[in-house]
Design a protein around this motif. Structure first.
Motif, PDB file in Angstrom:
ATOM      1  N   ILE A 152      47.221  -4.871  59.178  1.00 53.96           N
ATOM      2  CA  ILE A 152      46.076  -3.992  58.932  1.00 53.96           C
ATOM      3  C   ILE A 152      44.783  -4.799  58.907  1.00 53.96           C
ATOM      4  N   SER A 153      43.639  -4.132  58.804  1.00 53.17           N
ATOM      5  CA  SER A 153      42.355  -4.845  58.799  1.00 53.17           C
ATOM      6  C   SER A 153      42.300  -5.818  57.621  1.00 53.17           C
ATOM      7  N   SER A 155      39.922  -6.907  55.736  1.00 54.00           N
ATOM      8  CA  SER A 155      39.172  -6.439  54.567  1.00 54.00           C
ATOM      9  C   SER A 155      40.025  -5.501  53.727  1.00 54.00           C
ATOM     10  N   PHE A 156      40.610  -4.508  54.392  1.00 52.32           N
ATOM     11  CA  PHE A 156      41.425  -3.549  53.661  1.00 52.32           C
ATOM     12  C   PHE A 156      42.645  -4.225  53.039  1.00 52.32           C
ATOM     13  N   LEU A 158      42.783  -7.323  51.897  1.00 48.21           N
ATOM     14  CA  LEU A 158      42.387  -8.053  50.686  1.00 48.21           C
ATOM     15  C   LEU A 158      41.958  -7.105  49.566  1.00 48.21           C
ATOM     16  N   ILE A 159      41.320  -5.986  49.927  1.00 53.33           N
ATOM     17  CA  ILE A 159      40.971  -4.982  48.903  1.00 53.33           C
ATOM     18  C   ILE A 159      42.239  -4.489  48.227  1.00 53.33           C
TER      19      ILE A 159
ATOM     20  N   MET B 167      42.218   4.341  43.495  1.00 56.85           N
ATOM     21  CA  MET B 167      41.600   3.013  43.534  1.00 56.85           C
ATOM     22  C   MET B 167      40.219   2.942  44.211  1.00 56.85           C
ATOM     23  N   GLN B 171      37.073   1.779  41.958  1.00 56.42           N
ATOM     24  CA  GLN B 171      36.495   0.460  42.233  1.00 56.42           C
ATOM     25  C   GLN B 171      35.404   0.524  43.292  1.00 56.42           C
ATOM     26  N   ILE B 175      33.896  -2.529  45.868  1.00 54.76           N
ATOM     27  CA  ILE B 175      34.140  -2.410  47.301  1.00 54.76           C
ATOM     28  C   ILE B 175      32.823  -2.408  48.063  1.00 54.76           C
ATOM     29  N   TRP B 179      32.383  -5.857  50.059  1.00 50.15           N
ATOM     30  CA  TRP B 179      32.909  -5.642  51.403  1.00 50.15           C
ATOM     31  C   TRP B 179      32.010  -4.789  52.283  1.00 50.15           C
ATOM     32  N   LEU B 181      31.679  -1.742  52.315  1.00 56.65           N
ATOM     33  CA  LEU B 181      32.366  -0.514  52.718  1.00 56.65           C
ATOM     34  C   LEU B 181      32.022   0.534  51.661  1.00 56.65           C
ATOM     35  N   TYR B 192      41.073   4.286  55.204  1.00 58.02           N
ATOM     36  CA  TYR B 192      41.914   4.057  54.033  1.00 58.02           C
ATOM     37  C   TYR B 192      43.194   4.891  54.094  1.00 58.02           C
ATOM     38  N   ILE B 195      45.765   3.111  55.988  1.00 57.21           N
ATOM     39  CA  ILE B 195      46.354   2.039  55.193  1.00 57.21           C
ATOM     40  C   ILE B 195      47.461   2.605  54.304  1.00 57.21           C
ATOM     41  N   GLU B 198      50.529   3.370  56.373  1.00 54.90           N
ATOM     42  CA  GLU B 198      51.242   2.115  56.670  1.00 54.90           C
ATOM     43  C   GLU B 198      52.115   1.717  55.485  1.00 54.90           C
TER      44      GLU B 198
END
Lengths: 212, 212
Positions: A152-153, A155-156, A158-159, B167, B171, B175, B179, B181, B192, B195, B198
């Motif tokens: 995955i990306s 950034s996402f 690590l977030i 989340m 947060q 973020i 980041w 974002l 997101y 993600i 996934e």
């Protein structure tokens, strides 16, 4: 690894402050209450800390300095002694979970403060959070060099990783109340570490890497 | 789906209250400040709400009622019209992320309040959180009937799923700052959601299930 020695007066004041700030919030807590809970007089608190704000800052610094220390140690030790069969990121993640379990009051308090947008706290913590982000990027680069690739990306990734590391401590109340699980116990963090490993294996490619 | 119509006075007061409670904390915020930010006089606030505590409660209720509504709708519609190729849990998760994106101020505020252990807030929210847990267990049972199996412990699975849903809003500050974002934007929640899918595919077995 435990942030403070329980016996010291200064530590007792900080533990009392962290509990009260957490429960009642910073503005609703007085130096008088903190002194009473720590079993010391008001003058002692003033002697050790420059007022309530100084106390808040010192509690946050105590947590983040140690937290970053754990993270940086993994990054440095990897540079000194390259270990190609172990993910640097997971090594750091699991050590941070252990560290927070040992300092769960401080962890719970610090992560909640970070969700606030009070300017004072943000100015203080944003420096630590930027450093933390920097070290995670280093660890990610180390892992990429070992042949681990992220599906995955970044950034996402690590977030999600960092929020999974703090989550049990930030949400310890809810986890205890709803699920009868206690994030301050070693039993919990051992199981939770396995969940984290499962997640890591799911979002990365490279099966030859050993997770501690 | 948006909790409040911007035009109404009552709504304007609630939006002002949510912002101030979030930024300054509940105890540091006065009814006077809330009135000033909403552009109404103090008497109007007293007329609509039974003091500051009543206002806090009404803001939390507004969020959690709608949040639970989204969740229950998925559980009920599945009972009416069984859809064997779609995960009920992921259906609910993605709708909840959309709902929170549309009500990101309320979401950010409500989830932070839940991390507090102030007795007043906990008494109020624990009822909603229990209901939420109950509906998630229903959705999990529906998915198991569809042949989806979970590779990890069901408790840890649901803890992780629900914390991943809240989340980005809890947060959002970090973020945005670290980041660049923005969890209040549709672009973010779309990425997101992928993600989350996934992650779901990684911790479950059953590849024939279609994720919306």
């Amino acid at each position: 690894m435990v942030i403070l020695q329980q016996r010291e007066t200064k530590s007792e004041v900080m533990i009392a402050a962290v509990d009260l700030f957490y429960t009642k919030g910073y503005s609703a807590t007085s130096i008088r209450e903190i002194s009473a809970r720590a079993g010391v007089n008001v003058a002692t608190v003033s002697y050790y800390f420059a007022g309530k704000q100084g106390l808040l800052e010192e509690c946050l610094v105590a947590f983040f300095e140690k937290y970053l220390g754990v993270l940086e140690k993994v990054a440095n030790s990897e540079q000194l002694q390259h270990n190609p069969t172990r993910s640097s990121m997971m090594e750091a993640a699991l050590l941070l979970i252990d560290f927070q379990q040992q300092n769960h009051r401080f962890a719970r308090f610090a992560w909640r403060e970070v969700t606030m947008d009070s300017q004072m706290v943000r100015e203080m913590t944003s420096c630590y959070l930027r450093k933390e982000q920097y070290v995670w990027k280093l660890l990610l680069a180390q892992d990429i060099e070992k042949g681990i690739s992220i599906k995955i990306s970044p950034s996402f990734f690590l977030i999600q990783l960092t929020s999974m590391i703090s989550m049990p401590f930030l949400q310890s109340q809810t986890i205890q109340e709803l699920w009868n699980l206690n994030p301050s116990e070693k039993m919990f963090t051992r199981l939770y570490s396995n969940i984290l490993k499962e997640w890591f294996l799911g979002v990365t490619c490279e099966s030859s890497i050993v997770l501690r």
